[in-house]
Design a protein around this motif. Structure first.
Motif, mmCIF file in Angstrom:
data_model
loop_
_atom_site.group_PDB
_atom_site.id
_atom_site.type_symbol
_atom_site.label_atom_id
_atom_site.label_comp_id
_atom_site.label_asym_id
_atom_site.label_seq_id
_atom_site.Cartn_x
_atom_site.Cartn_y
_atom_site.Cartn_z
ATOM 1 N N ASN A 105 0.791 -1.357 -0.060
ATOM 2 C CA ASN A 105 0.021 -0.145 0.047
ATOM 3 C C ASN A 105 0.835 1.245 -0.019
ATOM 4 O OD1 ASN A 105 -1.614 2.180 1.434
ATOM 5 N ND2 ASN A 105 -3.049 0.779 0.848
ATOM 6 N N THR A 120 1.316 4.060 -2.672
ATOM 7 C CA THR A 120 1.187 5.640 -2.335
ATOM 8 C C THR A 120 2.234 6.483 -2.622
ATOM 9 O OG1 THR A 120 -0.277 4.938 -0.469
ATOM 10 C CG2 THR A 120 1.033 7.129 -0.072
ATOM 11 N N THR A 134 -1.320 15.410 -1.336
ATOM 12 C CA THR A 134 -1.545 14.459 -0.329
ATOM 13 C C THR A 134 -0.616 13.360 0.025
ATOM 14 O OG1 THR A 134 -3.057 13.372 -1.886
ATOM 15 C CG2 THR A 134 -4.165 14.870 -0.603
ATOM 16 N N THR A 140 -2.620 15.276 4.984
ATOM 17 C CA THR A 140 -2.949 13.809 5.290
ATOM 18 C C THR A 140 -2.025 13.287 6.348
ATOM 19 O OG1 THR A 140 -1.627 12.934 3.671
ATOM 20 C CG2 THR A 140 -3.963 13.215 2.964
ATOM 21 N N GLY A 160 -1.260 9.278 8.665
ATOM 22 C CA GLY A 160 -1.702 7.820 8.591
ATOM 23 C C GLY A 160 -1.060 7.168 9.914
ATOM 24 N N SER A 169 -6.012 8.386 8.140
ATOM 25 C CA SER A 169 -5.990 7.140 7.620
ATOM 26 C C SER A 169 -5.333 5.986 8.565
ATOM 27 C CB SER A 169 -5.533 6.978 6.205
ATOM 28 O OG SER A 169 -6.371 7.939 5.558
ATOM 29 N N LEU A 195 -4.442 1.317 6.351
ATOM 30 C CA LEU A 195 -4.704 1.100 4.957
ATOM 31 C C LEU A 195 -3.844 -0.116 4.419
ATOM 32 C CD1 LEU A 195 -5.281 4.564 3.511
ATOM 33 C CD2 LEU A 195 -7.003 3.040 4.825
ATOM 34 N N ILE A 211 -7.181 1.399 -1.135
ATOM 35 C CA ILE A 211 -7.367 2.864 -0.931
ATOM 36 C C ILE A 211 -6.230 3.167 -0.363
ATOM 37 C CG2 ILE A 211 -8.891 4.206 0.918
ATOM 38 C CD1 ILE A 211 -10.637 3.065 -1.316
ATOM 39 N N VAL A 264 -3.893 6.558 1.135
ATOM 40 C CA VAL A 264 -3.769 7.727 2.013
ATOM 41 C C VAL A 264 -3.803 9.075 1.225
ATOM 42 C CG1 VAL A 264 -1.438 8.245 2.201
ATOM 43 C CG2 VAL A 264 -2.866 9.162 4.206
ATOM 44 N N SER A 304 -8.836 11.024 -2.353
ATOM 45 C CA SER A 304 -9.894 11.897 -1.658
ATOM 46 C C SER A 304 -11.170 11.794 -2.202
ATOM 47 C CB SER A 304 -9.340 13.229 -1.501
ATOM 48 O OG SER A 304 -10.276 13.891 -0.885
ATOM 49 N N ASP A 358 -14.911 12.638 1.625
ATOM 50 C CA ASP A 358 -13.909 13.126 2.385
ATOM 51 C C ASP A 358 -13.494 14.523 2.107
ATOM 52 O OD1 ASP A 358 -12.835 10.467 3.171
ATOM 53 O OD2 ASP A 358 -11.970 10.304 0.793
#
Length: 559
Positions: free
Chosen positions: A328, A332, A342, A477, A479, A503, A506, A510, A512, A515, A520
């Motif tokens: 993930n 990202t 973000t 953002t 996490g 977040s 995750l 999906i 972080v 949006s 959101d």
């Protein structure tokens, strides 16, 4: 005509207002470029329409034109050579002010109907717009279609729905009656007029020229204000198409198309002149801290809605899905080469390491494993090129080249070739690691595919560092990865104090840095990264004023 458009779109408007209240998944514009949705020839027609714009003058028929300007350089290395009208700023302001009274008199219903029609037209041109977004920003094709088209349209409709909700809460007129005991009551007729504040200036950014501007454009128009769109100098074409579509709908409905115009300003002084103009009453801006600070300091006559730089961060304390977490995070940090407001920059890990479903992992193992996951993700050139896109600006390229000097390199960035665009500026992400005390390395935004694994003393220190980053430098953002309820609760409390979206754990599809419209809130407006939020009531309600008039009503004669 405008009222019939309101009736046409009223069912969709009702759904949009309901979606704002429920915050569940809802989107009227399909994010899939499917022929079943957009038509069998939509993809080919959109590409053909885009190609037809290249090498030509983009005519808008705006007042005060003094010449044309071309200068966009595609991150993919492909020539665009589109020229745009350069108009005298005062002429644009004068035309906007002249168009404003009729737009205000149309009322909230009339404005809402026209704007929803414009969004429908924009949706039908999603393929054309997506090519313009891709070739000016460096986004990969799928992101350009989704973020540049349907997702941006979602945010535009969200702003229209929120503006409608706030305006609809105000009655147009009422009979006010105050009892006077044995005497006849006092009776007055009161009217409440929604009046726009004045000309709105929307300043676009170079990475998301539709997604980041549609909220301001549609919120301002919906609340009775004319709009001047000042695009980023290297992402003009998506803004020009948008302005042209809205101008066409306005003209068809008998409204002055100069309610919206495009301000191509080769000189920064012209932008500053517009931003500080006495008749400009709101400014929407996405971009650097430096210019954002200048706007907030100098635009005393206007309400400034600003999204600036921040240091987005994730605390990694423990996980029961180590490989899924790494996968993930790898996506990202790779998506659009980290050129998203973000995207996570600092990944804060306790010095003693973390507990996982694969056993305990040291700090260095976490950094190495994340670097390996990122390397594996971009190992397939076809996938990498689609996800990474291209580097939008020379400044980002310089930061990538300089990054080995920031901290210890875990994963170096490398160049990739794009077979379709040989001159495309493609770079894989770089991962660095450092100690929390090395603040000069990670405690500022390093926009682009540059991230840091930061060593904190322990979990408590990691959360405290995350909160301090948000408070002092801002973040859109944050996490957390943890299997411990007390750690999760501490992070939640920290984000409440720092006012940043969080977040938690995750591990699926999906991320972080995504949006979702109608669900959101993008930004909270509560930390230095942004003073506004897409889209809360404050984002729309302060764009209009209620001006009332009242007069006595003669009490009826007794029977």
């Amino acid at each position: 005509m405008s009222q019939s458009l309101f009736e046409k779109h009223q069912p969709l408007l009702a759904q949009a207002v309901q979606a704002l209240a429920t915050r569940g998944f809802w989107s009227p514009y399909s994010e899939q470029p499917s022929p079943r949705v957009y038509g069998e020839s939509a993809a080919a027609d959109g590409k053909q329409a885009f190609d037809a714009l290249l090498g030509k003058v983009f005519e808008l028929g705006q007042p005060g034109q003094t010449g044309v300007h071309a200068g966009e350089m595609s991150p993919y290395g492909a020539p665009l050579n589109v020229s745009y009208p350069v108009c005298d700023p005062q002429a644009l302001v004068d035309a906007a002010l002249a168009a404003m009274p009729a737009w205000g008199a149309l009322g909230a219903e009339g404005r809402t109907g026209i704007l929803m029609e414009a969004l429908e037209r924009l949706n039908k041109r999603s393929f054309e717009i997506s090519h313009a977004v891709m070739m000016t920003t460096g986004q990969g094709w799928m992101m350009a279609f989704q973020a540049g088209g349907p997702h941006a349209q979602d945010r535009g409709l969200e702003a229209v729905a929120a503006a409608w909700r706030e305006q609809a809460a105000i009655p147009r007129e009422v009979v006010w009656e105050k009892p006077q005991g044995k005497n006849a009551p006092l009776r007055m007729q009161k009217h409440f007029e929604i009046v726009g504040r004045g000309v709105a200036l929307v300043i676009g950014c170079g990475t998301f020229p539709t997604w980041n501007t549609y909220p301001g454009v549609f919120a301002a128009l919906a609340t009775g204000n004319p709009v001047i769109v000042k695009p980023h100098e290297n992402a003009i074409l998506p803004a020009a198409i948008t302005v042209a579509v809205i101008r066409q709908v306005l003209a068809e409905m008998g409204m002055d198309p100069n309610l919206i115009s495009l301000a191509v300003t080769p000189e920064r002084s012209a932008t500053q002149l517009l931003a500080t103009h006495a008749d400009v009453k709101s400014v929407d801006f996405t971009g650097s801290n430096q210019f954002g600070a200048w706007l907030m300091e100098n635009c005393k006559q206007a309400q400034v809605y600003a999204e600036l730089a921040g240091v987005n961060n994730v605390v990694i304390e423990s996980t029961d899905a180590y490989r899924a977490m790494l996968k993930n995070l790898a996506f990202t940090l790779s998506l659009y080469s980290g050129q998203m407001c973000t995207t996570t920059q600092a990944l804060i890990v306790p010095a003693g390491g973390i507990d996982t479903d694969e056993g305990h992992k040291t700090f260095d193992e976490v950094a190495a494993d994340l670097g390996a996951a990122m390397s594996d993700f971009v190992s397939d050139p076809k996938i990498a090129i689609a996800v990474l896109g291209a580097i939008q600006s020379d400044a980002t390229l310089r930061r990538i080249d300089e990054s080995p000097h920031y901290a210890e390199v875990v994963l170096p960035s490398r160049k990739l070739a794009n077979p379709e665009f040989p001159d495309a500026r493609v770079r894989t992400p770089t991962l660095l690691k450092c100690d929390a005390s090395d603040e000069k390395a990670y405690m500022q935004e390093r926009f682009g595919p540059i991230s840091f694994v930061v060593r904190a003393a322990d979990a408590q220190a990691a959360i405290a560092l995350s909160e301090r980053i948000v408070r002092e430098h801002g973040a859109l953002t944050a996490g957390i990865y943890s299997t411990r309820p007390e750690v999760l609760d501490a992070m939640v409390q920290a984000t409440w104090r720092g006012k940043v979206a969080l977040s938690i754990n995750l591990t699926s599809n999906i991320f972080v840095n995504q949006s979702a419209g109608f669900s959101d809130f993008h930004g909270t407006g509560g930390n230095p990264s942004a003073n506004a939020s897409y889209t809360d009531s404050a984002f729309v309600a302060n764009r209009f004023r209620v001006v009332q008039r009242r007069f006595h009503i003669q009490a009826p004669e007794p029977a």
